[in-house]
Design a protein around this motif. Structure first.
Motif, PDB file in Angstrom:
ATOM      1  N   GLY A 100       0.803  -1.215   0.000  1.00 39.61           N
ATOM      2  CA  GLY A 100       0.000   0.000   0.000  1.00 39.61           C
ATOM      3  C   GLY A 100       0.837   1.267   0.000  1.00 39.61           C
ATOM      4  O   GLY A 100       2.025   1.262   0.326  1.00 39.61           O
ATOM      5  N   GLU A 101       0.183   2.363  -0.350  1.00 37.49           N
ATOM      6  CA  GLU A 101       0.855   3.661  -0.448  1.00 37.49           C
ATOM      7  C   GLU A 101       1.444   4.091   0.895  1.00 37.49           C
ATOM      8  O   GLU A 101       2.559   4.596   0.942  1.00 37.49           O
ATOM      9  N   GLU A 102       0.719   3.869   1.977  1.00 32.45           N
ATOM     10  CA  GLU A 102       1.209   4.281   3.289  1.00 32.45           C
ATOM     11  C   GLU A 102       2.463   3.502   3.682  1.00 32.45           C
ATOM     12  O   GLU A 102       3.412   4.071   4.211  1.00 32.45           O
ATOM     13  N   ILE A 103       2.478   2.212   3.391  1.00 35.32           N
ATOM     14  CA  ILE A 103       3.652   1.392   3.708  1.00 35.32           C
ATOM     15  C   ILE A 103       4.840   1.838   2.870  1.00 35.32           C
ATOM     16  O   ILE A 103       5.970   1.899   3.357  1.00 35.32           O
ATOM     17  N   ARG A 104       4.596   2.190   1.617  1.00 38.88           N
ATOM     18  CA  ARG A 104       5.695   2.677   0.768  1.00 38.88           C
ATOM     19  C   ARG A 104       6.264   3.986   1.297  1.00 38.88           C
ATOM     20  O   ARG A 104       7.476   4.198   1.278  1.00 38.88           O
ATOM     21  N   ARG A 105       5.388   4.878   1.789  1.00 38.47           N
ATOM     22  CA  ARG A 105       5.880   6.145   2.346  1.00 38.47           C
ATOM     23  C   ARG A 105       6.698   5.906   3.612  1.00 38.47           C
ATOM     24  O   ARG A 105       7.732   6.543   3.815  1.00 38.47           O
ATOM     25  N   VAL A 106       6.246   4.997   4.459  1.00 38.03           N
ATOM     26  CA  VAL A 106       6.987   4.680   5.681  1.00 38.03           C
ATOM     27  C   VAL A 106       8.339   4.072   5.317  1.00 38.03           C
ATOM     28  O   VAL A 106       9.374   4.426   5.908  1.00 38.03           O
ATOM     29  N   ALA A 107       8.342   3.168   4.350  1.00 37.51           N
ATOM     30  CA  ALA A 107       9.599   2.539   3.927  1.00 37.51           C
ATOM     31  C   ALA A 107      10.550   3.574   3.330  1.00 37.51           C
ATOM     32  O   ALA A 107      11.758   3.521   3.569  1.00 37.51           O
ATOM     33  N   GLU A 108      10.011   4.515   2.579  1.00 39.34           N
ATOM     34  CA  GLU A 108      10.859   5.560   1.999  1.00 39.34           C
ATOM     35  C   GLU A 108      11.470   6.443   3.087  1.00 39.34           C
ATOM     36  O   GLU A 108      12.666   6.742   3.051  1.00 39.34           O
ATOM     37  N   ALA A 109      10.664   6.810   4.072  1.00 38.48           N
ATOM     38  CA  ALA A 109      11.182   7.625   5.178  1.00 38.48           C
ATOM     39  C   ALA A 109      12.221   6.847   5.976  1.00 38.48           C
ATOM     40  O   ALA A 109      13.261   7.398   6.374  1.00 38.48           O
ATOM     41  N   ARG A 110      11.959   5.576   6.198  1.00 41.11           N
ATOM     42  CA  ARG A 110      12.908   4.752   6.959  1.00 41.11           C
ATOM     43  C   ARG A 110      14.210   4.569   6.168  1.00 41.11           C
ATOM     44  O   ARG A 110      15.301   4.601   6.747  1.00 41.11           O
ATOM     45  N   THR A 111      14.104   4.401   4.856  1.00 42.94           N
ATOM     46  CA  THR A 111      15.293   4.280   4.016  1.00 42.94           C
ATOM     47  C   THR A 111      16.131   5.548   4.088  1.00 42.94           C
ATOM     48  O   THR A 111      17.359   5.491   4.194  1.00 42.94           O
ATOM     49  N   LYS A 112      15.476   6.693   4.064  1.00 40.69           N
ATOM     50  CA  LYS A 112      16.207   7.957   4.175  1.00 40.69           C
ATOM     51  C   LYS A 112      16.896   8.068   5.531  1.00 40.69           C
ATOM     52  O   LYS A 112      18.033   8.542   5.615  1.00 40.69           O
ATOM     53  N   ALA A 113      16.219   7.639   6.584  1.00 41.12           N
ATOM     54  CA  ALA A 113      16.819   7.686   7.916  1.00 41.12           C
ATOM     55  C   ALA A 113      18.027   6.749   8.001  1.00 41.12           C
ATOM     56  O   ALA A 113      19.060   7.107   8.590  1.00 41.12           O
ATOM     57  N   ILE A 114      17.905   5.572   7.431  1.00 42.38           N
ATOM     58  CA  ILE A 114      19.013   4.610   7.449  1.00 42.38           C
ATOM     59  C   ILE A 114      20.197   5.157   6.662  1.00 42.38           C
ATOM     60  O   ILE A 114      21.347   5.075   7.107  1.00 42.38           O
ATOM     61  N   ASN A 115      19.933   5.730   5.486  1.00 34.11           N
ATOM     62  CA  ASN A 115      21.011   6.302   4.678  1.00 34.11           C
ATOM     63  C   ASN A 115      21.684   7.467   5.394  1.00 34.11           C
ATOM     64  O   ASN A 115      22.912   7.602   5.363  1.00 34.11           O
ATOM     65  N   ALA A 116      20.890   8.320   6.044  1.00 35.82           N
ATOM     66  CA  ALA A 116      21.471   9.445   6.782  1.00 35.82           C
ATOM     67  C   ALA A 116      22.315   8.951   7.946  1.00 35.82           C
ATOM     68  O   ALA A 116      23.415   9.469   8.199  1.00 35.82           O
ATOM     69  N   ALA A 117      21.833   7.931   8.665  1.00 36.58           N
ATOM     70  CA  ALA A 117      22.597   7.375   9.782  1.00 36.58           C
ATOM     71  C   ALA A 117      23.897   6.743   9.284  1.00 36.58           C
ATOM     72  O   ALA A 117      24.950   6.893   9.918  1.00 36.58           O
ATOM     73  N   TYR A 118      23.830   6.070   8.149  1.00 32.90           N
ATOM     74  CA  TYR A 118      25.036   5.453   7.592  1.00 32.90           C
ATOM     75  C   TYR A 118      26.044   6.520   7.175  1.00 32.90           C
ATOM     76  O   TYR A 118      27.248   6.366   7.409  1.00 32.90           O
ATOM     77  N   ASP A 119      25.557   7.607   6.569  1.00 37.44           N
ATOM     78  CA  ASP A 119      26.464   8.704   6.185  1.00 37.44           C
ATOM     79  C   ASP A 119      27.166   9.295   7.399  1.00 37.44           C
ATOM     80  O   ASP A 119      28.367   9.579   7.366  1.00 37.44           O
ATOM     81  N   VAL A 120      26.433   9.464   8.492  1.00 37.73           N
ATOM     82  CA  VAL A 120      27.027   9.994   9.713  1.00 37.73           C
ATOM     83  C   VAL A 120      28.051   9.012  10.259  1.00 37.73           C
ATOM     84  O   VAL A 120      29.171   9.383  10.641  1.00 37.73           O
ATOM     85  N   ALA A 121      27.703   7.732  10.289  1.00 38.72           N
ATOM     86  CA  ALA A 121      28.599   6.704  10.837  1.00 38.72           C
ATOM     87  C   ALA A 121      29.868   6.595  10.012  1.00 38.72           C
ATOM     88  O   ALA A 121      30.970   6.487  10.570  1.00 38.72           O
ATOM     89  N   VAL A 122      29.757   6.634   8.700  1.00 41.52           N
ATOM     90  CA  VAL A 122      30.935   6.538   7.847  1.00 41.52           C
ATOM     91  C   VAL A 122      31.803   7.786   8.004  1.00 41.52           C
ATOM     92  O   VAL A 122      33.031   7.703   8.016  1.00 41.52           O
ATOM     93  N   GLY A 123      31.169   8.942   8.165  1.00 42.90           N
ATOM     94  CA  GLY A 123      31.929  10.181   8.380  1.00 42.90           C
ATOM     95  C   GLY A 123      32.720  10.159   9.666  1.00 42.90           C
ATOM     96  O   GLY A 123      33.821  10.677   9.759  1.00 42.90           O
ATOM     97  N   ILE A 124      32.162   9.521  10.690  1.00 46.11           N
ATOM     98  CA  ILE A 124      32.858   9.431  11.989  1.00 46.11           C
ATOM     99  C   ILE A 124      33.991   8.429  11.919  1.00 46.11           C
ATOM    100  O   ILE A 124      35.053   8.637  12.508  1.00 46.11           O
ATOM    101  N   ARG A 125      33.817   7.345  11.195  1.00 47.05           N
ATOM    102  CA  ARG A 125      34.810   6.260  11.169  1.00 47.05           C
ATOM    103  C   ARG A 125      35.915   6.472  10.148  1.00 47.05           C
ATOM    104  O   ARG A 125      36.734   5.604   9.948  1.00 47.05           O
ATOM    105  N   ARG A 126      35.952   7.585   9.470  1.00 48.00           N
ATOM    106  CA  ARG A 126      37.037   7.828   8.490  1.00 48.00           C
ATOM    107  C   ARG A 126      38.331   8.115   9.146  1.00 48.00           C
ATOM    108  O   ARG A 126      38.538   8.587  10.157  1.00 48.00           O
TER     109      ARG A 126
END
Length: 126
Positions: A100-126
């Motif tokens: 459903g559309e609502e599940i896709r929106r939640v998944a998209e928001a969660r994907t963005k959060a995961i990508n942002a967290a990964y970017d922060v983590a990789v920036g710290i571990r450099r």
């Protein structure tokens, strides 16, 4: 019909109207908070209170990167990469495309959060 009868009819209608409107009004007659309807957040700004905001991936109150990825704060780069791949595979847009559309929106928001967290983590571990 006399003037007295008209006055009695109008007074009866007025009293009946007030009685019914009082009985149907929410929150009147009973001071129990459970009997009142919950406040409508759309009208919170009108009452001088701040309107509640839904959580967004860009919100400053977002959980720390290590909680988002599900690792410890002192995790190694390999652990971060593994947790990222596991998290992103659960919420990838291709996996939820048929849902459903609502599940896709939640998944998209969660994907963005995961990508942002990964970017922060990789920036710290450099």
């Amino acid at each position: 019909m006399t003037l007295l009868q008209i006055i009695i009819i109008v007074a009866g209608l007025f009293i009946g109207y007030r009685l019914v409107s009082y009985m149907l009004s929410p929150g009147t007659g009973d001071d129990d908070p459970r009997s009142r309807p919950p406040p409508d957040p759309r009208h919170a700004a009108d009452e001088g209170r701040e309107r509640p905001r839904p959580w967004g991936w860009h919100d400053t109150a977002a959980p720390p990167w290590y909680e988002t990825l599900g690792v410890s704060e002192t995790a190694s780069r390999e652990q971060i990469d593994s947790a990222y791949r596991q998290q992103i595979s659960q919420y990838h847009p291709d996996k939820v495309a048929t849902m459903g559309e609502e599940i896709r929106r939640v998944a998209e928001a969660r994907t963005k959060a995961i990508n942002a967290a990964y970017d922060v983590a990789v920036g710290i571990r450099r």
